[in-house]
Design a protein around this motif. Structure first.
Motif, mmCIF file in Angstrom:
data_model
loop_
_atom_site.group_PDB
_atom_site.id
_atom_site.type_symbol
_atom_site.label_atom_id
_atom_site.label_comp_id
_atom_site.label_asym_id
_atom_site.label_seq_id
_atom_site.Cartn_x
_atom_site.Cartn_y
_atom_site.Cartn_z
ATOM 1 N N SER A 27 -13.282 -1.448 13.386
ATOM 2 C CA SER A 27 -13.591 -0.045 13.627
ATOM 3 C C SER A 27 -13.402 0.315 15.079
ATOM 4 O O SER A 27 -13.273 1.471 15.430
ATOM 5 N N GLN A 28 -13.355 -0.660 15.942
ATOM 6 C CA GLN A 28 -13.096 -0.395 17.348
ATOM 7 C C GLN A 28 -11.647 -0.670 17.705
ATOM 8 O O GLN A 28 -11.265 -0.650 18.864
ATOM 9 N N LEU A 47 -11.789 7.407 17.741
ATOM 10 C CA LEU A 47 -12.207 6.398 16.779
ATOM 11 C C LEU A 47 -13.706 6.127 16.880
ATOM 12 O O LEU A 47 -14.383 5.904 15.871
ATOM 13 N N THR A 51 -16.206 6.577 13.571
ATOM 14 C CA THR A 51 -16.931 5.468 12.951
ATOM 15 C C THR A 51 -18.432 5.512 13.212
ATOM 16 O O THR A 51 -19.178 4.668 12.716
ATOM 17 N N TRP A 179 -8.446 11.330 12.225
ATOM 18 C CA TRP A 179 -9.138 10.044 12.375
ATOM 19 C C TRP A 179 -8.251 8.891 11.905
ATOM 20 O O TRP A 179 -8.234 7.824 12.524
ATOM 21 N N TYR A 183 -7.051 5.611 14.207
ATOM 22 C CA TYR A 183 -7.190 4.210 13.800
ATOM 23 C C TYR A 183 -5.854 3.475 13.927
ATOM 24 O O TYR A 183 -5.782 2.372 14.490
ATOM 25 N N ALA A 305 -8.800 0.728 6.419
ATOM 26 C CA ALA A 305 -9.760 1.791 6.733
ATOM 27 C C ALA A 305 -9.535 2.992 5.835
ATOM 28 O O ALA A 305 -8.405 3.288 5.437
ATOM 29 N N LYS A 342 -16.862 9.965 7.412
ATOM 30 C CA LYS A 342 -16.945 8.822 8.327
ATOM 31 C C LYS A 342 -15.769 7.894 8.076
ATOM 32 O O LYS A 342 -15.416 7.618 6.913
ATOM 33 N N LEU A 343 -15.140 7.415 9.135
ATOM 34 C CA LEU A 343 -14.094 6.414 8.969
ATOM 35 C C LEU A 343 -14.759 5.057 8.760
ATOM 36 O O LEU A 343 -15.574 4.621 9.581
ATOM 37 N N ILE A 344 -14.421 4.419 7.656
ATOM 38 C CA ILE A 344 -15.063 3.163 7.283
ATOM 39 C C ILE A 344 -14.039 2.035 7.277
ATOM 40 O O ILE A 344 -12.990 2.135 6.624
ATOM 41 N N SER A 345 -14.353 0.996 8.029
ATOM 42 C CA SER A 345 -13.555 -0.224 8.041
ATOM 43 C C SER A 345 -14.472 -1.390 7.678
ATOM 44 O O SER A 345 -15.651 -1.188 7.359
ATOM 45 N N ASN A 348 -18.050 -1.542 9.342
ATOM 46 C CA ASN A 348 -19.163 -0.607 9.161
ATOM 47 C C ASN A 348 -19.350 -0.155 7.711
ATOM 48 O O ASN A 348 -19.831 0.943 7.456
#
Length: 371
Positions: A27-28, A47, A51, A179, A183, A305, A342-345, A348
């Motif tokens: 996520s980072q 990003l 997240t 978003w 990513y 993601a 929310k961006l989810i990887s 998270n």
């Protein structure tokens, strides 16, 4: 734009599959591929916002007395489709809490049955209609008739023209696309060679795609779109993987893929894993379907993601709009509500499906006076 142009049985079957499925890049932005040395600081900042845990939301400020003895009808795109099922099941749950009568009419993905469902709601003398992921272009004439007869209509999920419904609960599709771009920018170190697999039948996907394209231009000047392809949902499980395999072969330097929605990303994963590019491609999408979140959490897929939305939260927001409409006091500020995303990887994934990070249900129940 009409999003349904196929035979009803085929469309319903594919739609059910599409909505049911709703070194890694973190996520980072830990790179999974690439090799560029471009400045990705702006993308990292975006990003970080994408997240972040949801900690606040502008819930309605005023309580409202829920009118008694109301009948509401929910029309999902297809009850066999998980996303649409979750939408209307949450409506049913909230209606029960309000003491309302509730009926679901399932058109099973058939445009003619969608129109018939609205006409049935009119014949039942419903007080309100909820549209769950129904294209406005398919039912616009019947919705006009319903509203002319005093029935309140809340539109959910799909963008609609101004004046189509009394209220809308949505989320920001354009931001979601941006978003995705952030990513991929970080994952490829600002050197993305991107394939886009787009479905322009869907108004929401048109907005996602535009947000992604514009976001890529803004955040990743070192990235380039090597292939921008279109498909139709009826071909998702058949032609799309075959066409994508040919696209990969023609673009051996591709290291990133944006897809229209999660089931596309999941359908392309086996193609990528069989290709020479396996391990070199990062895939992003949107919806936050449970199947997608499970694949992302596992971490062994090119799908890294997605943009998550709490479907149930969206439904409760829609019910809040209906309560206020039937009580005669829906303020202009609540006519359109965008629920959080929310961006989810893999870093998270907090719940499957994503719960929205906040106790939205208790908040809405406290807003509705039922005695």
């Amino acid at each position: 734009m009409t999003r349904i142009k196929h035979g009803s049985a085929a469309w319903a079957a594919v739609l059910a599959g599409a909505l049911a499925l709703t070194g890694c890049a973190s996520s980072q932005g830990t790179p999974s591929s690439g090799g560029g040395n471009n400045d990705v600081s702006a993308a990292r900042k975006v990003l970080g916002e994408a997240t972040a845990k949801v900690t606040t939301f502008d819930f309605p400020a005023e309580q409202v007395a829920a009118p008694k003895d109301k009948l509401v009808v929910a029309v999902p795109c297809a009850y066999a489709a998980e996303g649409c099922k979750r939408e209307v099941d949450a409506i049913a749950e909230a209606a029960k809490a309000l003491g309302w009568r509730y009926q679901m009419i399932d058109p099973a993905g058939d445009p003619d049955k969608m129109r018939a469902a609205v006409r049935t709601a009119i014949q039942l003398h419903a007080d309100g209609i909820f549209l769950g992921s129904i294209p406005s272009s398919v039912v616009k004439d019947d919705i006009l008739t319903a509203r002319s007869g005093g029935i309140k209509v809340v539109n959910m999920s799909e963008p609609a023209p101004d004046g189509f419904a009394d209220a809308n609960t949505l989320y920001d599709h354009t931001k979601a696309g941006r978003w995705n771009a952030a990513y991929l920018t970080v994952a490829t170190k600002g050197a993305g060679k991107v394939i886009s697999v787009n479905d322009p039948e869907f108004p929401s996907v048109v907005e996602w795609h535009q947000g992604f394209v514009d976001g890529l231009k803004e955040l990743c000047p070192g990235c380039r779109m090597v292939k921008d392809t279109n498909f139709q949902i009826a071909n998702l499980q058949t032609q799309v993987p075959t066409d994508f395999q040919a696209t990969l072969q023609a673009n051996p330097t591709a290291n990133a893929v944006w897809t229209a929605y999660d089931p596309v990303a999941l359908s392309l994963a086996p193609v990528i894993k069989r290709s020479p590019q396996n391990g070199k491609i990062t895939v992003v999408s949107q919806n936050g379907d449970p199947g997608a979140l499970q694949a992302i959490k596992a971490g062994d897929q090119p799908f890294k993601a997605t943009i998550g939305v709490s479907v149930e939260w969206q439904s409760y927001a829609a019910v809040d709009q209906m309560v206020r409409l039937l009580a005669g006091n829906l303020p202009a500020s609540l006519k359109t509500v965008n629920v959080p995303e929310k961006l989810i990887s893999a870093d998270n994934v907090s719940s499957i499906p994503w719960d929205g990070d906040l106790d939205w249900k208790d908040t809405y129940l406290k807003l509705w006076k039922t005695s």
